[in-house]
Motif scaffolding. Structure first.
Motif, PDB file in Angstrom:
ATOM      1  N   VAL A   1     -12.425  14.635  57.767  1.00 46.68           N
ATOM      2  CA  VAL A   1     -11.053  14.177  57.983  1.00 46.68           C
ATOM      3  C   VAL A   1     -11.094  13.119  59.067  1.00 46.68           C
ATOM      4  O   VAL A   1     -11.525  13.392  60.183  1.00 46.68           O
ATOM      5  N   GLY A   2     -10.680  11.949  58.709  1.00 40.92           N
ATOM      6  CA  GLY A   2     -10.705  10.866  59.686  1.00 40.92           C
ATOM      7  C   GLY A   2     -12.097  10.595  60.217  1.00 40.92           C
ATOM      8  O   GLY A   2     -12.268  10.262  61.389  1.00 40.92           O
TER       9      GLY A   2
ATOM     10  N   GLY B   1      -1.494  10.814  56.546  1.00 38.72           N
ATOM     11  CA  GLY B   1      -2.172   9.602  56.116  1.00 38.72           C
ATOM     12  C   GLY B   1      -3.660   9.601  56.434  1.00 38.72           C
ATOM     13  O   GLY B   1      -4.349   8.625  56.163  1.00 38.72           O
ATOM     14  N   SER B   2      -4.129  10.677  57.027  1.00 42.37           N
ATOM     15  CA  SER B   2      -5.561  10.741  57.344  1.00 42.37           C
ATOM     16  C   SER B   2      -6.387  10.591  56.075  1.00 42.37           C
ATOM     17  O   SER B   2      -6.018  11.092  55.018  1.00 42.37           O
ATOM     18  N   ARG B   3      -7.478   9.945  56.218  1.00 39.90           N
ATOM     19  CA  ARG B   3      -8.351   9.796  55.064  1.00 39.90           C
ATOM     20  C   ARG B   3      -9.289  11.000  54.980  1.00 39.90           C
ATOM     21  O   ARG B   3      -9.800  11.468  55.980  1.00 39.90           O
TER      22      ARG B   3
ATOM     23  N   ASP C   1      -7.776   4.794  64.205  1.00 41.00           N
ATOM     24  CA  ASP C   1      -7.898   4.370  62.812  1.00 41.00           C
ATOM     25  C   ASP C   1      -7.674   5.600  61.946  1.00 41.00           C
ATOM     26  O   ASP C   1      -8.517   6.477  61.877  1.00 41.00           O
ATOM     27  N   SER C   2      -6.539   5.660  61.293  1.00 34.00           N
ATOM     28  CA  SER C   2      -6.135   6.879  60.602  1.00 34.00           C
ATOM     29  C   SER C   2      -6.183   8.025  61.597  1.00 34.00           C
ATOM     30  O   SER C   2      -5.642   7.936  62.669  1.00 34.00           O
ATOM     31  N   ALA C   3      -6.907   9.066  61.256  1.00 34.37           N
ATOM     32  CA  ALA C   3      -6.928  10.229  62.152  1.00 34.37           C
ATOM     33  C   ALA C   3      -8.033  10.127  63.190  1.00 34.37           C
ATOM     34  O   ALA C   3      -8.172  10.985  64.040  1.00 34.37           O
ATOM     35  N   MET C   4      -8.830   9.075  63.110  1.00 31.97           N
ATOM     36  CA  MET C   4      -9.981   8.999  63.998  1.00 31.97           C
ATOM     37  C   MET C   4      -9.658   8.196  65.249  1.00 31.97           C
ATOM     38  O   MET C   4      -8.983   7.189  65.196  1.00 31.97           O
TER      39      MET C   4
ATOM     40  N   ILE D   1      -6.583  22.579  60.321  1.00 30.59           N
ATOM     41  CA  ILE D   1      -6.541  21.315  61.056  1.00 30.59           C
ATOM     42  C   ILE D   1      -5.129  21.160  61.583  1.00 30.59           C
ATOM     43  O   ILE D   1      -4.186  20.997  60.810  1.00 30.59           O
TER      44      ILE D   1
ATOM     45  N   GLN E   1      -9.458  15.647  66.202  1.00 33.65           N
ATOM     46  CA  GLN E   1      -8.198  14.928  66.313  1.00 33.65           C
ATOM     47  C   GLN E   1      -7.459  15.352  67.567  1.00 33.65           C
ATOM     48  O   GLN E   1      -7.520  16.519  67.961  1.00 33.65           O
TER      49      GLN E   1
ATOM     50  N   PRO F   1      -3.010  19.442  65.005  1.00 32.32           N
ATOM     51  CA  PRO F   1      -2.122  18.829  64.032  1.00 32.32           C
ATOM     52  C   PRO F   1      -2.901  17.996  63.019  1.00 32.32           C
ATOM     53  O   PRO F   1      -3.972  17.495  63.319  1.00 32.32           O
ATOM     54  N   PHE F   2      -2.367  17.906  61.841  1.00 32.15           N
ATOM     55  CA  PHE F   2      -2.942  17.013  60.851  1.00 32.15           C
ATOM     56  C   PHE F   2      -2.129  15.726  60.862  1.00 32.15           C
ATOM     57  O   PHE F   2      -0.900  15.753  60.776  1.00 32.15           O
ATOM     58  N   ILE F   3      -2.813  14.633  61.027  1.00 34.40           N
ATOM     59  CA  ILE F   3      -2.116  13.355  61.125  1.00 34.40           C
ATOM     60  C   ILE F   3      -1.891  12.801  59.732  1.00 34.40           C
ATOM     61  O   ILE F   3      -2.844  12.586  58.979  1.00 34.40           O
TER      62      ILE F   3
END
Lengths: 274, 364
Positions: B90-91, B112-114, A77-80, B106, A44, B108-110
């Motif tokens: 994660v993501g 809403g991450s899946r 897309d989300s965290a990706m 993790i 990320q 930063p953690f974003i």
């Protein structure tokens, strides 16, 4: 079927220290009839890095598509984070669909040099030249996948031990923090040519016990060219690496020399076959 | 902070365990050997109110578990825990735990991450992925527990969320977990999600464009912000660098600038943030600085929790850098920050063999 954002994945193509690579069917909104390549960042990154990345890649999209495979979109897309770009149909210099002889390799690297000239004329470096990023299309070879590591994490020069990219493509000055430029791009192209012709590293004596020892060797020792190269091939590689007192000259002049060397190589091959 | 929104603690006979909180998800296919530890852990977590406390409880129970995975979100960072043959994505990016590490930060953690948590095991080739916090738990996992034992521990004491997850067999397809209480969208734009072929529907380009992702069309961005390459090249040579540093995982940074190093370092003028991850919490958010002044390189500790250390090759011992003091380092010096380390390599370092592995100052 798997997806990355709204791209339908056809197959996974592998990974390196930075990306996972996929061939995918693009969404209808792109009006793109052929498949695309998607590279999904393995970690990320923050908003500012995404912005820098997008700006960086946007410049390369101005390149002539006859010479450079262009990136199309940066997708969050989300965290990706993923980058979708044009695909080619004949593999890469590292894994070519057709069999290549020496003259083919020289021709392909010559065409890649023309691609590089196109990028440099736009004011940007490629910064990740290696056989995997020289893609083969029906008509010619094109550069793809401009490097992004130095854009994402400023100051970072190597991604880490999970990278499957040999460090020899990275100019020793780059490892110490030099920004990518014409000289470092040409170094990587020279290493690529040497690797494609000889199948060996330009640092054959580099220790493999640890990355640190490899880097120390690279910082101190100069490259050693393979004895399997012809004199004219050695001269070409030396010019690209900027070693042995060889003057690099202009890219145009390099391309001309490489075409002449390819011609000579073709004649030698023909003689052998006869 | 109010009590965690705990609405399912699925220690289910013959099915493993899944729990989902407002800021944590926990998955384990379990093992009979893990029962007591799991029951204890879930019971304690139910009484907690902060993510940090949840992490502490998990950490305290980790060495009693054989197969386990969890992800706990705390503001803009998250901590993943893993034991045994579990993987966490994660993501769409699989977390890479350091060898021997059971934690991964993790940052930063974003939001809403899946999150995907799945088991890999020799009995079933490939990811098993039977765990879905929405639909329940697939069979085949297995922590045995009698109903009486199950009743000893709360399973769904908070119905405020309106969700009381039933135990049911999940579809065999890969599934996705969400770490917060937001409803899963049906966008289909979950990364690397298996879509059942029967459910594929025609989607118009307009509908596609409205889906839940953000795309930047590169050709539409302004691209005149870079100087000509000749100008870049001219500025770039000769290189002004004190060398490079190489971390224990091979990450390499050029020393043509100073850095603030940490788990999630702040940007400071003249210092580039250098973010390093760790398998546990031994790195502070702002841990140390590396200051470049010509060819001189200095290290300062920023009052980090676990300290900054310099390896003394003569005495074969670590010397701690006093908080907020600055130590000049020579090429070849190894510096430890928590349980991570880097070596400073100068521009003209003498070739020398890599030092034998040493014990880190911060132990497991």
């Amino acid at each position: 079927m798997q997806k990355v954002a709204d791209y339908q994945i056809i197959e996974e193509l592998g990974e390196d220290g930075i990306f996972r690579y996929f061939r995918a069917t693009p969404p209808a909104r792109l009006n793109q009839s052929s498949s695309v390549r998607v590279r999904a960042l393995k970690r990320q990154i923050g908003e500012s890095a995404i912005s820098r990345l997008s700006q960086h890649l946007a410049v390369a999209t101005k390149a002539n598509s006859d010479k450079v495979l262009r990136d199309l979109e940066v997708i969050q897309d989300s965290a990706m984070l993923a980058i979708a770009g044009e695909d080619s149909n004949l593999g890469t210099l590292a894994d070519p669909a057709p069999d290549l002889d020496r003259s083919d390799v020289l021709r392909i690297v010559g065409e890649a040099l023309e691609s590089l000239d196109e990028l440099h004329s736009l004011g940007i470096t490629h910064s990740d030249i290696r056989p995997q990023n020289i893609r083969l299309d029906t008509n010619r070879a094109k550069l793809s996948n401009p490097g992004v590591l130095h854009v994402i994490n400023q100051g970072q020069t190597l991604p880490g031990t999970h990278s499957q990219i040999p460090v020899e493509y990275t100019h020793p000055d780059l490892i110490r923090g030099r920004l990518p430029d014409r000289k470092t791009d040409l170094w990587a192209m020279g290493v690529t040519l040497h690797r494609a012709l000889s199948g060996t590293s330009i640092f054959p004596q580099a220790p493999t016990t640890s990355l640190l020892n490899t880097l120390r060797h690279m910082q101190i020792q100069g490259p050693t060219l393979s004895s399997s190269l012809t004199e004219s091939e050695k001269d070409l590689v030396s010019r690209m690496l900027g070693i042995n007192g060889a003057e690099t000259g202009t890219l145009e002049n390099l391309v001309k020399t490489i075409e002449e060397t390819a011609g000579g190589s073709r004649t030698e091959n023909d003689d052998v076959e006869a | 902070m109010s009590k965690l929104n705990y609405y399912d603690c699925g220690i289910h006979r013959g099915a493993g365990a899944v729990a989902r909180f407002s800021s944590a998800c926990i998955v384990t296919p379990g093992s009979d050997n893990d029962f007591e530890a799991l029951a204890s852990m879930f019971g304690q977590i139910n009484e907690l109110s902060t993510s940090a406390q949840v992490s502490e409880v998990i950490r305290a129970h980790l060495n009693r578990l054989t197969v386990f995975a969890a992800l706990v979100v705390d503001g803009d960072s998250a901590t993943a825990f893993r034991r045994g043959s579990m993987e966490i994505e994660v993501g769409g990016v699989q977390l890479e735990f350091l060898p021997g590490a059971e934690e991964h930060t993790i940052s930063p953690f974003i939001d809403g991450s899946r999150i995907e948590i799945f088991a890999t095991g020799s009995e079933s080739p490939g990811p098993v992925a039977p765990y879905n916090l929405t639909t329940g738990i697939a069979p085949g996992a297995g922590i045995s527990m009698t109903p009486a034992e199950f009743d000893k521990y709360p399973t769904s004491n908070d119905s405020a969320s309106g969700v009381d997850l039933p135990v049911q067999e999940a579809a065999a397809a890969n599934t996705v977990l969400a770490v917060d209480d937001q409803e899963e969208t049906d966008s289909g734009y979950t990364q690397m999600v298996e879509e059942p072929a029967a459910e594929q529907v025609e989607v118009s380009p307009e509908q596609e464009a409205a889906e839940d992702f953000h795309n930047v069309v590169l050709s539409e961005l302004p691209s005149n912000e870079l100087p000509p390459l000749a100008e870049v090249t001219a500025k770039n040579a000769p290189i002004d660098s004190a060398g490079f540093i190489i971390f224990d995982d091979g990450m390499t940074y050029g020393l043509n600038r100073s850095y603030t190093i940490g788990r999630n370092p702040e940007s400071e003028e003249g210092f580039e943030p250098l973010k390093i991850s760790t398998g546990n919490e031994t790195i502070s958010r702002n841990h140390a600085t590396l200051t470049i002044d010509g060819s001189q390189v200095s290290v300062s500790d920023l009052g980090s929790t676990n300290g900054t250390f310099i390896w003394n090759a003569v005495n074969q011992a670590w010397n701690q850098v006093e908080p907020n003091s600055t130590i000049k380092i020579e090429p070849g010096t190894t510096v430890a920050l928590g349980r991570r380390a880097f070596v400073f390599e100068g521009v003209d370092s003498d070739p020398r063999s890599y030092q034998e592995p040493y014990e880190m100052p911060i132990k497991e």
